[in-house]
Design a protein around this motif. Structure first.
Motif, PDB file in Angstrom:
ATOM      1  N   ALA A 126      -6.455  55.341 -13.268  1.00  0.00           N
ATOM      2  CA  ALA A 126      -7.738  54.903 -13.827  1.00  0.00           C
ATOM      3  C   ALA A 126      -7.533  54.297 -15.214  1.00  0.00           C
ATOM      4  O   ALA A 126      -8.104  53.243 -15.548  1.00  0.00           O
ATOM      5  CB  ALA A 126      -8.710  56.075 -13.898  1.00  0.00           C
ATOM      6  N   GLN A 127      -6.696  54.949 -16.032  1.00  0.00           N
ATOM      7  CA  GLN A 127      -6.413  54.428 -17.370  1.00  0.00           C
ATOM      8  C   GLN A 127      -5.573  53.154 -17.305  1.00  0.00           C
ATOM      9  O   GLN A 127      -5.773  52.223 -18.083  1.00  0.00           O
ATOM     10  CB  GLN A 127      -5.701  55.506 -18.196  1.00  0.00           C
ATOM     11  CG  GLN A 127      -6.600  56.692 -18.542  1.00  0.00           C
ATOM     12  CD  GLN A 127      -5.832  57.827 -19.186  1.00  0.00           C
ATOM     13  OE1 GLN A 127      -5.219  58.652 -18.507  1.00  0.00           O
ATOM     14  NE2 GLN A 127      -5.848  57.878 -20.497  1.00  0.00           N
ATOM     15  N   ASP A 144      -7.743  50.189 -16.292  1.00  0.00           N
ATOM     16  CA  ASP A 144      -8.573  49.774 -17.422  1.00  0.00           C
ATOM     17  C   ASP A 144      -7.754  48.946 -18.422  1.00  0.00           C
ATOM     18  O   ASP A 144      -8.199  47.897 -18.884  1.00  0.00           O
ATOM     19  CB  ASP A 144      -9.163  51.010 -18.106  1.00  0.00           C
ATOM     20  CG  ASP A 144     -10.092  50.655 -19.249  1.00  0.00           C
ATOM     21  OD1 ASP A 144     -11.128  50.002 -18.998  1.00  0.00           O
ATOM     22  OD2 ASP A 144      -9.787  51.029 -20.394  1.00  0.00           O
ATOM     23  N   GLU A 166     -14.892  59.326 -17.245  1.00  0.00           N
ATOM     24  CA  GLU A 166     -16.094  58.499 -17.158  1.00  0.00           C
ATOM     25  C   GLU A 166     -15.873  57.245 -16.319  1.00  0.00           C
ATOM     26  O   GLU A 166     -16.821  56.667 -15.804  1.00  0.00           O
ATOM     27  CB  GLU A 166     -16.539  58.104 -18.570  1.00  0.00           C
ATOM     28  CG  GLU A 166     -16.999  59.310 -19.416  1.00  0.00           C
ATOM     29  CD  GLU A 166     -17.365  58.920 -20.825  1.00  0.00           C
ATOM     30  OE1 GLU A 166     -17.280  57.706 -21.134  1.00  0.00           O
ATOM     31  OE2 GLU A 166     -17.730  59.811 -21.618  1.00  0.00           O
ATOM     32  N   GLY A 167     -14.613  56.844 -16.159  1.00  0.00           N
ATOM     33  CA  GLY A 167     -14.325  55.643 -15.367  1.00  0.00           C
ATOM     34  C   GLY A 167     -13.942  55.929 -13.936  1.00  0.00           C
ATOM     35  O   GLY A 167     -13.519  55.030 -13.210  1.00  0.00           O
TER      36      GLY A 167
END
Length: 325
Positions: A169-170, A173, A319-320
């Motif tokens: 996820a990070q 992003d 949150e993502g």
């Protein structure tokens, strides 16, 4: 009948005096039997390898056998819940990592770090995005372009709600990848993830030296980058993500936990044994050079503060992520 009399008072004082040394003797007698170290993942993954390695040295200082028990399942929550509900006597402890907070953030469980006695942080393992040796992508900074060329078809392996789920996820992003353009494929543990990547069931996985080092060495898998501020000695030819313009680091922080209510003297004894184990230079060298892992021992208030900061950072990353419950 003796309540309030001088004899009763003397008797109570005598009991109190007798109780002090007896209590100390009980504390000093710990441990009197083997200790089970519950590892909430299957055998062969980084968590399993690292805890077994350190526990084998720690038991020399604790004076009893530490028995590693793999208890995989339910996204690593089967093992953590077993310890959460175990007798708080110091004879059942948990060897785990960030997944405790991750499972809570994902809504999988109703407990987190604070629901355990926090014994000690031991290590932080540097994470490595990885591909099969035959895959056309050769470095992490090529993944975004590959996804753009194959939207909806690129498969990333994850253990749902574990550290690699948050890693990707990070990564997405930072690399500008839309999560709608990728497929996340869930596996129950790291060992099966490695097997899946070797079989080319997926395109990419997040591993590290304990779980994939032998496959890097054989050439079956290739590291695409190192999520650290400097290169790893064992992968000196592999650039860091930062060298590729991907500005983030990522490590898995492993520590020991015990059931809430475990006597402090038992917690202290366990922590001291693991601290002594990590002072062994040969062991430290293996952990750092062979397994791409930083030794970082924290206990007491320092470990509590670390976990508070860790959970805050993970909550921001969550949150993502859209979790499936």
């Amino acid at each position: 009948m003796l309540k309030g009399t001088p004899f009763a008072a003397a008797a109570m004082i005598a009991v109190g005096l007798a109780g002090g040394p007896a209590s100390e003797a009980r504390a000093q007698s710990f441990p009197e039997q083997e200790i089970q170290l519950i590892i909430p993942f299957g055998p062969g993954g980084a968590t399993d390898i690292i805890f077994r390695l350190i526990a084998a040295e720690a038991e020399q200082h604790l004076g009893t056998t530490i028995v590693p028990v793999n208890m995989a399942g339910a996204g690593a929550t089967r093992g953590s819940r077993h310890v959460l509900e175990a007798e708080p006597d110091g004879y059942t402890i948990l060897g785990s990592h960030d997944t405790i907070a991750l499972s809570s953030l994902a809504g999988m469980v109703d407990y987190s770090y604070d629901d355990f006695e926090q014994v000690a942080l031991l290590t932080q393992t540097i994470n490595i995005p990885t591909a099969n040796a035959e895959h056309p992508v050769n470095s992490a900074d090529e993944i975004a372009a590959y996804v753009a060329e194959n939207p909806g078809d690129v498969r990333f392996s994850i253990i749902p709600s574990s550290t690699d789920h948050f890693f990707w996820a990070q990564f997405f992003d930072e690399a500008g990848i839309d999560m709608a353009d990728v497929r996340l494929v869930g596996y129950p543990d790291t060992g099966e993830q490695v097997s899946g990547l070797l079989a080319q069931e997926v395109d990419f996985g997040m591993f590290n030296l304990p779980s994939a080092g032998s496959h890097f060495e054989s050439g079956a898998l290739k590291p695409l980058g190192v999520a650290n501020d400097e290169r790893l000695a064992a992968l000196s030819e592999t650039p860091t993500l930062r060298e590729m313009g991907l500005e983030f680091d990522h490590a898995t922080s492993r520590g020991i936990f015990a059931p809430k209510g475990t006597p402090q003297e038992h917690i202290d004894a366990i922590a001291a044994a693991f601290e002594k184990a990590l002072e062994n230079e040969e062991l430290r060298s293996r952990i750092e050079n062979e397994f791409g892992t930083n030794v970082r021992f924290l206990a007491g208030d320092d470990y509590e503060a670390f976990l508070d900061e860790n959970e805050t950072a993970l909550a921001a990353a969550a949150e993502g992520i859209e979790f499936e419950n």
